[in-house]
Design a protein around this motif. Structure first.
Motif, PDB file in Angstrom:
ATOM      1  N   ILE A   4      -2.850   8.805 -12.594  1.00 54.35           N
ATOM      2  CA  ILE A   4      -3.932  10.033 -12.874  1.00 54.35           C
ATOM      3  C   ILE A   4      -4.689   9.465 -11.698  1.00 54.35           C
ATOM      4  CG2 ILE A   4      -5.436  11.790 -13.319  1.00 54.35           C
ATOM      5  CD1 ILE A   4      -3.853  10.951 -16.408  1.00 54.35           C
ATOM      6  N   LYS A   5      -4.977   8.614 -11.061  1.00 55.88           N
ATOM      7  CA  LYS A   5      -5.899   8.329 -10.129  1.00 55.88           C
ATOM      8  C   LYS A   5      -5.929   7.891  -9.002  1.00 55.88           C
ATOM      9  CE  LYS A   5      -9.916   5.659 -12.566  1.00 55.88           C
ATOM     10  NZ  LYS A   5     -10.395   4.560 -13.544  1.00 55.88           N
ATOM     11  N   ILE A   6      -4.283   8.085  -8.884  1.00 58.19           N
ATOM     12  CA  ILE A   6      -3.730   7.717  -7.235  1.00 58.19           C
ATOM     13  C   ILE A   6      -3.247   8.886  -7.097  1.00 58.19           C
ATOM     14  CG2 ILE A   6      -1.167   7.136  -6.607  1.00 58.19           C
ATOM     15  CD1 ILE A   6      -1.593   4.472  -8.331  1.00 58.19           C
ATOM     16  N   TYR A   7      -2.575   9.365  -7.894  1.00 56.40           N
ATOM     17  CA  TYR A   7      -2.458  11.260  -7.605  1.00 56.40           C
ATOM     18  C   TYR A   7      -3.344  12.336  -7.438  1.00 56.40           C
ATOM     19  CZ  TYR A   7       2.897  10.320  -9.628  1.00 56.40           C
ATOM     20  OH  TYR A   7       4.291   9.957  -9.641  1.00 56.40           O
ATOM     21  N   GLU A   8      -4.648  12.112  -8.023  1.00 58.07           N
ATOM     22  CA  GLU A   8      -5.990  12.517  -7.428  1.00 58.07           C
ATOM     23  C   GLU A   8      -6.124  12.723  -6.012  1.00 58.07           C
ATOM     24  OE1 GLU A   8      -7.857  13.690 -12.276  1.00 58.07           O
ATOM     25  OE2 GLU A   8      -8.112  12.076 -10.095  1.00 58.07           O
ATOM     26  N   GLY A   9      -6.050  11.025  -6.224  1.00 59.40           N
ATOM     27  CA  GLY A   9      -7.067  10.904  -4.227  1.00 59.40           C
ATOM     28  C   GLY A   9      -5.411  10.827  -2.655  1.00 59.40           C
ATOM     29  N   GLU A  50       0.661  -1.272  -0.133  1.00 61.92           N
ATOM     30  CA  GLU A  50       0.519  -0.480  -0.018  1.00 61.92           C
ATOM     31  C   GLU A  50       0.791   1.173  -0.577  1.00 61.92           C
ATOM     32  OE1 GLU A  50      -2.406  -0.922   2.962  1.00 61.92           O
ATOM     33  OE2 GLU A  50      -3.693  -2.005   2.197  1.00 61.92           O
ATOM     34  N   CYS A  51       2.562   1.152  -0.700  1.00 62.30           N
ATOM     35  CA  CYS A  51       3.021   2.309  -0.888  1.00 62.30           C
ATOM     36  C   CYS A  51       2.673   3.427  -2.313  1.00 62.30           C
ATOM     37  CB  CYS A  51       4.277   1.400  -1.180  1.00 62.30           C
ATOM     38  SG  CYS A  51       4.612   1.327   0.690  1.00 62.30           S
ATOM     39  N   GLU A  52       1.534   4.292  -1.890  1.00 61.73           N
ATOM     40  CA  GLU A  52       0.767   4.913  -3.293  1.00 61.73           C
ATOM     41  C   GLU A  52       1.686   5.398  -3.784  1.00 61.73           C
ATOM     42  OE1 GLU A  52      -3.039   6.253  -1.086  1.00 61.73           O
ATOM     43  OE2 GLU A  52      -4.161   4.475  -2.344  1.00 61.73           O
ATOM     44  N   TRP A  55       0.017  13.066 -16.417  1.00 64.16           N
ATOM     45  CA  TRP A  55      -1.075  13.717 -17.290  1.00 64.16           C
ATOM     46  C   TRP A  55      -0.774  14.036 -18.849  1.00 64.16           C
ATOM     47  CZ3 TRP A  55      -6.056  13.604 -18.411  1.00 64.16           C
ATOM     48  CH2 TRP A  55      -6.935  12.897 -16.888  1.00 64.16           C
ATOM     49  N   ILE A  56       1.141  14.658 -18.765  1.00 64.91           N
ATOM     50  CA  ILE A  56       2.450  14.751 -19.760  1.00 64.91           C
ATOM     51  C   ILE A  56       2.139  12.629 -20.415  1.00 64.91           C
ATOM     52  CG2 ILE A  56       4.540  15.237 -20.578  1.00 64.91           C
ATOM     53  CD1 ILE A  56       3.294  17.458 -19.600  1.00 64.91           C
ATOM     54  N   ASN A  57       2.116  12.562 -19.220  1.00 64.51           N
ATOM     55  CA  ASN A  57       2.793  10.452 -20.339  1.00 64.51           C
ATOM     56  C   ASN A  57       1.033  10.468 -20.952  1.00 64.51           C
ATOM     57  OD1 ASN A  57       4.837  10.383 -19.169  1.00 64.51           O
ATOM     58  ND2 ASN A  57       4.418   9.989 -17.230  1.00 64.51           N
ATOM     59  N   HIS A  58       0.299  11.198 -20.667  1.00 64.88           N
ATOM     60  CA  HIS A  58      -1.007  10.727 -20.925  1.00 64.88           C
ATOM     61  C   HIS A  58      -1.069  11.450 -22.391  1.00 64.88           C
ATOM     62  CE1 HIS A  58      -5.001   8.438 -20.644  1.00 64.88           C
ATOM     63  NE2 HIS A  58      -5.902   9.807 -21.497  1.00 64.88           N
ATOM     64  N   CYS A  59      -0.530  12.542 -22.169  1.00 67.46           N
ATOM     65  CA  CYS A  59      -0.230  13.176 -23.662  1.00 67.46           C
ATOM     66  C   CYS A  59       0.348  12.465 -24.923  1.00 67.46           C
ATOM     67  CB  CYS A  59       0.132  14.488 -23.689  1.00 67.46           C
ATOM     68  SG  CYS A  59       0.543  15.971 -25.172  1.00 67.46           S
ATOM     69  N   SER A  60       1.258  11.839 -24.267  1.00 66.87           N
ATOM     70  CA  SER A  60       2.717  11.132 -24.947  1.00 66.87           C
ATOM     71  C   SER A  60       2.198  10.244 -25.480  1.00 66.87           C
ATOM     72  CB  SER A  60       4.513  10.525 -23.896  1.00 66.87           C
ATOM     73  OG  SER A  60       4.965  12.285 -23.429  1.00 66.87           O
ATOM     74  N   GLY A  61       0.870   9.315 -24.688  1.00 71.85           N
ATOM     75  CA  GLY A  61       0.468   8.164 -25.721  1.00 71.85           C
ATOM     76  C   GLY A  61      -0.807   8.492 -26.760  1.00 71.85           C
ATOM     77  N   GLU A 102      -3.577   3.241 -20.725  1.00 72.57           N
ATOM     78  CA  GLU A 102      -4.599   2.881 -19.412  1.00 72.57           C
ATOM     79  C   GLU A 102      -3.798   2.767 -18.638  1.00 72.57           C
ATOM     80  OE1 GLU A 102      -5.260  -1.951 -20.090  1.00 72.57           O
ATOM     81  OE2 GLU A 102      -6.134  -0.751 -21.660  1.00 72.57           O
ATOM     82  N   GLU A 103      -1.756   2.999 -18.289  1.00 74.39           N
ATOM     83  CA  GLU A 103      -1.119   2.363 -16.599  1.00 74.39           C
ATOM     84  C   GLU A 103      -1.603   4.548 -16.228  1.00 74.39           C
ATOM     85  OE1 GLU A 103       0.073   1.010 -14.989  1.00 74.39           O
ATOM     86  OE2 GLU A 103      -0.475  -1.366 -16.619  1.00 74.39           O
ATOM     87  N   THR A 104      -1.413   5.159 -17.498  1.00 75.37           N
ATOM     88  CA  THR A 104      -1.243   6.863 -16.764  1.00 75.37           C
ATOM     89  C   THR A 104      -2.849   7.419 -16.564  1.00 75.37           C
ATOM     90  OG1 THR A 104      -2.305   7.175 -19.317  1.00 75.37           O
ATOM     91  CG2 THR A 104      -0.125   7.647 -18.852  1.00 75.37           C
ATOM     92  N   ASN A 105      -3.698   6.917 -16.964  1.00 76.02           N
ATOM     93  CA  ASN A 105      -4.965   6.564 -15.975  1.00 76.02           C
ATOM     94  C   ASN A 105      -4.988   6.114 -14.768  1.00 76.02           C
ATOM     95  OD1 ASN A 105      -7.159   7.841 -18.325  1.00 76.02           O
ATOM     96  ND2 ASN A 105      -7.296   6.151 -19.060  1.00 76.02           N
TER      97      ASN A 105
END
Length: 269
Positions: free
Chosen positions: A66-71, A33-35, A82-88, A60-63
């Protein structure tokens, strides 16, 4: 072509190894549980997947990241995800979506006064605008990124964005070009020439040979298109020598073509 294929294969092989190691680490972090560590490891996985041209899996992995960081309310981590998501998205040719995501990342970084992240987002935006032929917008984003990287004392990135700005301004000048030998040099070409010279100066300041090569290319192109082809010969020659020294075969071929333009005063006008 064979040389490029071998390099691509080797890069993909190494990326596959990184992906395997990162997945194992991610699994262990998840069990503990080391987020934060888990999200950071996902970023490594994303980079490997993108290198392997597996952009759909990377998204899929960037999503997930993102959820982890938002939490965690971790804005820096979220922006980087989001930058990584942009690259994808960019890899998949989904440029409009990528542009919106890059702007979202830029806004996150700007709101937190995270200069390097904001500069990275603007770098993506500049590249996306360039891909779409939106040269003025590309130049604007590159110029702003250049200023931000200077403020952050990231001088190599500043030099890179100076080159990106020069390329965009050259594209804009070329698109608008209708001048003839003997005409006064249009303002668009003056801006492109000045930007190219600045890019070269900054590339030399950080002693980056590849950036010097690219900057000399745009210096040469602006001079040829300005009907000063005799002034393009030295920049082309220096860039060509760097390309040959660093086994940059594609650039070497492009530079031989540019060399022909410098000697003949033509750049496919």
């Amino acid at each position: 072509m064979k040389e490029r294929q071998l390099k691509k294969y080797e890069a993909a092989r190494r990326a596959g190894q990184r992906l395997d190691h990162a997945r194992k680490a991610c699994h262990l972090f998840q069990k503990m549980e080391c987020e934060v560590e888990m999200a950071t490891t996902i970023s490594t996985m994303v980079m490997a997947l993108l290198c392997m041209e597996r952009a759909d899996e990377a998204l899929e992995e960037t999503n997930r990241a993102i959820k982890i960081y938002e939490g965690l309310n971790d804005k820096k981590g979220e922006g980087l995800a989001w930058i990584n998501h942009c690259s994808g998205l960019t890899k998949m040719g989904r440029f409009e979506e990528a542009q919106k995501i890059a702007m979202r990342a830029r806004d996150i970084f700007a709101s937190q006064k995270l200069l390097i992240g904001e500069g990275q987002a603007l770098d993506h935006l500049s590249s996306l605008h360039m891909t779409k032929g939106e040269f003025a917008k590309s130049a604007t984003c590159a110029k702003r990124a250049k200023q931000i990287f200077n403020e952050a004392s990231c001088f190599r990135q500043e030099a890179f964005m100076a080159w990106a700005e020069a390329e965009a301004l050259f594209g804009l000048a070329q698109m608008q070009d209708d001048h003839k030998p003997g005409d006064d040099l249009p303002e668009s070409f003056k801006k492109a020439c000045d930007a190219a010279e600045e890019a070269l100066k900054l590339a030399r300041a950080v002693d980056d040979e590849i950036l010097i090569m690219h900057s000399q290319q745009v210096v040469a192109k602006t001079r040829i298109m300005s009907f000063r082809h005799w002034e393009a010969e030295d920049p082309v020659q220096e860039a060509l020598e760097i390309a040959q020294k660093n086994s940059q075969s594609m650039e070497e071929a492009s530079l031989f073509l540019l060399k022909a333009g410098a000697e003949g005063g033509d750049l496919g006008r």
